[in-house]
Design a protein around this motif. Structure first.
Motif, PDB file in Angstrom:
ATOM      1  N   GLU A  25      32.481  44.756  44.992  1.00 57.35           N
ATOM      2  CA  GLU A  25      33.175  43.786  44.137  1.00 57.35           C
ATOM      3  C   GLU A  25      32.184  42.800  43.560  1.00 57.35           C
ATOM      4  O   GLU A  25      31.359  42.239  44.285  1.00 57.35           O
ATOM      5  CB  GLU A  25      34.243  43.031  44.943  1.00 57.35           C
ATOM      6  CG  GLU A  25      35.374  43.899  45.418  1.00 57.35           C
ATOM      7  CD  GLU A  25      36.449  43.105  46.148  1.00 57.35           C
ATOM      8  OE1 GLU A  25      36.402  41.857  46.135  1.00 57.35           O
ATOM      9  OE2 GLU A  25      37.331  43.747  46.743  1.00 57.35           O
ATOM     10  N   GLU A  26      32.280  42.593  42.247  1.00 53.57           N
ATOM     11  CA  GLU A  26      31.434  41.627  41.554  1.00 53.57           C
ATOM     12  C   GLU A  26      32.122  40.263  41.555  1.00 53.57           C
ATOM     13  O   GLU A  26      33.311  40.167  41.263  1.00 53.57           O
ATOM     14  CB  GLU A  26      31.197  42.069  40.110  1.00 53.57           C
ATOM     15  CG  GLU A  26      30.380  43.328  39.979  1.00 53.57           C
ATOM     16  CD  GLU A  26      28.925  43.144  40.380  1.00 53.57           C
ATOM     17  OE1 GLU A  26      28.386  42.021  40.243  1.00 53.57           O
ATOM     18  OE2 GLU A  26      28.332  44.135  40.829  1.00 53.57           O
ATOM     19  N   HIS A  27      31.379  39.234  41.880  1.00 55.46           N
ATOM     20  CA  HIS A  27      31.849  37.857  41.834  1.00 55.46           C
ATOM     21  C   HIS A  27      30.867  37.061  40.972  1.00 55.46           C
ATOM     22  O   HIS A  27      29.806  37.561  40.611  1.00 55.46           O
ATOM     23  CB  HIS A  27      31.938  37.273  43.248  1.00 55.46           C
ATOM     24  CG  HIS A  27      32.843  38.047  44.150  1.00 55.46           C
ATOM     25  ND1 HIS A  27      34.201  37.830  44.211  1.00 55.46           N
ATOM     26  CD2 HIS A  27      32.592  39.071  45.009  1.00 55.46           C
ATOM     27  CE1 HIS A  27      34.742  38.670  45.078  1.00 55.46           C
ATOM     28  NE2 HIS A  27      33.786  39.432  45.583  1.00 55.46           N
ATOM     29  N   THR A  31      27.544  39.726  44.739  1.00 51.29           N
ATOM     30  CA  THR A  31      28.222  41.022  44.771  1.00 51.29           C
ATOM     31  C   THR A  31      28.472  41.335  46.237  1.00 51.29           C
ATOM     32  O   THR A  31      27.582  41.177  47.072  1.00 51.29           O
ATOM     33  CB  THR A  31      27.350  42.120  44.145  1.00 51.29           C
ATOM     34  OG1 THR A  31      27.023  41.733  42.808  1.00 51.29           O
ATOM     35  CG2 THR A  31      28.071  43.447  44.120  1.00 51.29           C
TER      36      THR A  31
END
Length: 92
Positions: A25-27, A31
Protein backbone atom coordinates in the motif's frame (compact mmCIF):
# COMPACT_ATOMS: atom_id res chain seq x y z
CA UNK A 1 20.26 1.02 9.68
CA UNK A 2 18.18 0.34 6.56
CA UNK A 3 19.86 0.28 3.19
CA UNK A 4 18.96 3.47 1.27
CA UNK A 5 16.72 2.93 -1.71
CA UNK A 6 15.35 -0.43 -0.59
CA UNK A 7 12.11 -0.99 -2.41
CA UNK A 8 8.94 -2.23 -0.78
CA UNK A 9 8.35 -4.33 -3.89
CA UNK A 10 11.61 -6.21 -3.24
CA UNK A 11 10.55 -6.94 0.34
CA UNK A 12 7.13 -8.10 -0.88
CA UNK A 13 8.80 -10.37 -3.45
CA UNK A 14 10.98 -11.99 -0.79
CA UNK A 15 7.99 -12.57 1.48
CA UNK A 16 6.01 -14.02 -1.43
CA UNK A 17 8.89 -16.37 -2.21
CA UNK A 18 8.50 -17.79 1.31
CA UNK A 19 4.82 -18.38 0.55
CA UNK A 20 3.28 -15.42 2.36
CA UNK A 21 0.56 -13.55 0.45
CA UNK A 22 1.44 -9.84 0.56
CA UNK A 23 -0.30 -6.49 0.13
CA UNK A 24 1.61 -3.35 -0.81
CA UNK A 25 0.00 0.00 0.00
CA UNK A 26 1.24 3.44 -0.98
CA UNK A 27 0.85 6.25 1.55
CA UNK A 28 1.96 9.90 1.42
CA UNK A 29 5.13 9.40 3.48
CA UNK A 30 5.78 5.66 3.22
CA UNK A 31 4.97 2.39 1.48
CA UNK A 32 3.77 -0.51 3.61
CA UNK A 33 3.99 -4.24 2.96
CA UNK A 34 1.64 -6.51 4.91
CA UNK A 35 1.55 -10.30 4.99
CA UNK A 36 -0.53 -12.81 6.88
CA UNK A 37 1.76 -15.23 8.73
CA UNK A 38 0.45 -18.78 9.23
CA UNK A 39 0.80 -20.57 12.58
CA UNK A 40 2.96 -23.29 11.04
CA UNK A 41 5.93 -21.43 9.58
CA UNK A 42 9.26 -23.27 9.63
CA UNK A 43 12.33 -21.87 11.36
CA UNK A 44 14.05 -21.58 7.97
CA UNK A 45 11.12 -19.56 6.60
CA UNK A 46 11.20 -17.29 9.67
CA UNK A 47 14.88 -16.59 9.00
CA UNK A 48 14.07 -15.49 5.46
CA UNK A 49 11.09 -13.42 6.63
CA UNK A 50 13.23 -11.62 9.21
CA UNK A 51 16.02 -11.03 6.68
CA UNK A 52 13.48 -9.50 4.27
CA UNK A 53 11.86 -7.13 6.78
CA UNK A 54 15.25 -6.13 8.20
CA UNK A 55 15.67 -4.14 4.96
CA UNK A 56 12.65 -1.96 5.87
CA UNK A 57 12.79 1.23 7.93
CA UNK A 58 10.32 -0.25 10.45
CA UNK A 59 8.57 -3.57 10.90
CA UNK A 60 6.34 -5.32 13.37
CA UNK A 61 4.09 -8.30 13.97
CA UNK A 62 0.49 -7.84 15.11
CA UNK A 63 -1.08 -10.90 16.75
CA UNK A 64 -4.80 -11.04 17.52
CA UNK A 65 -7.11 -13.91 18.33
CA UNK A 66 -9.56 -12.72 15.64
CA UNK A 67 -7.22 -12.03 12.70
CA UNK A 68 -4.21 -14.21 13.42
CA UNK A 69 -0.71 -12.82 12.74
CA UNK A 70 -0.05 -9.90 10.40
CA UNK A 71 3.48 -8.82 9.56
CA UNK A 72 4.00 -5.20 8.49
CA UNK A 73 7.10 -3.60 7.02
CA UNK A 74 7.37 0.12 6.24
CA UNK A 75 9.70 1.80 3.76
CA UNK A 76 9.90 5.56 4.21
CA UNK A 77 9.71 7.77 1.13
CA UNK A 78 12.44 10.39 0.72
CA UNK A 79 11.59 13.80 2.14
CA UNK A 80 11.82 16.48 -0.55
CA UNK A 81 14.36 19.18 0.16
CA UNK A 82 13.83 22.85 -0.53
CA UNK A 83 16.21 25.76 -0.83
CA UNK A 84 14.47 27.61 2.00
CA UNK A 85 14.65 25.07 4.82
CA UNK A 86 14.98 27.66 7.59
CA UNK A 87 12.01 29.73 6.49
CA UNK A 88 11.75 33.49 6.11
CA UNK A 89 13.17 34.25 9.54
CA UNK A 90 16.49 32.68 8.52
CA UNK A 91 16.95 34.69 5.34
CA UNK A 92 19.56 37.44 5.29
Amino acid sequence: MPVPGVSAAAIAARLSAVGLPTRVEEHARFTSVEAEVPEALSAESWKEVLAAVAEADRFGLLVTCQNGRTLRAVVEKPVPTTGDVGGPSHQR
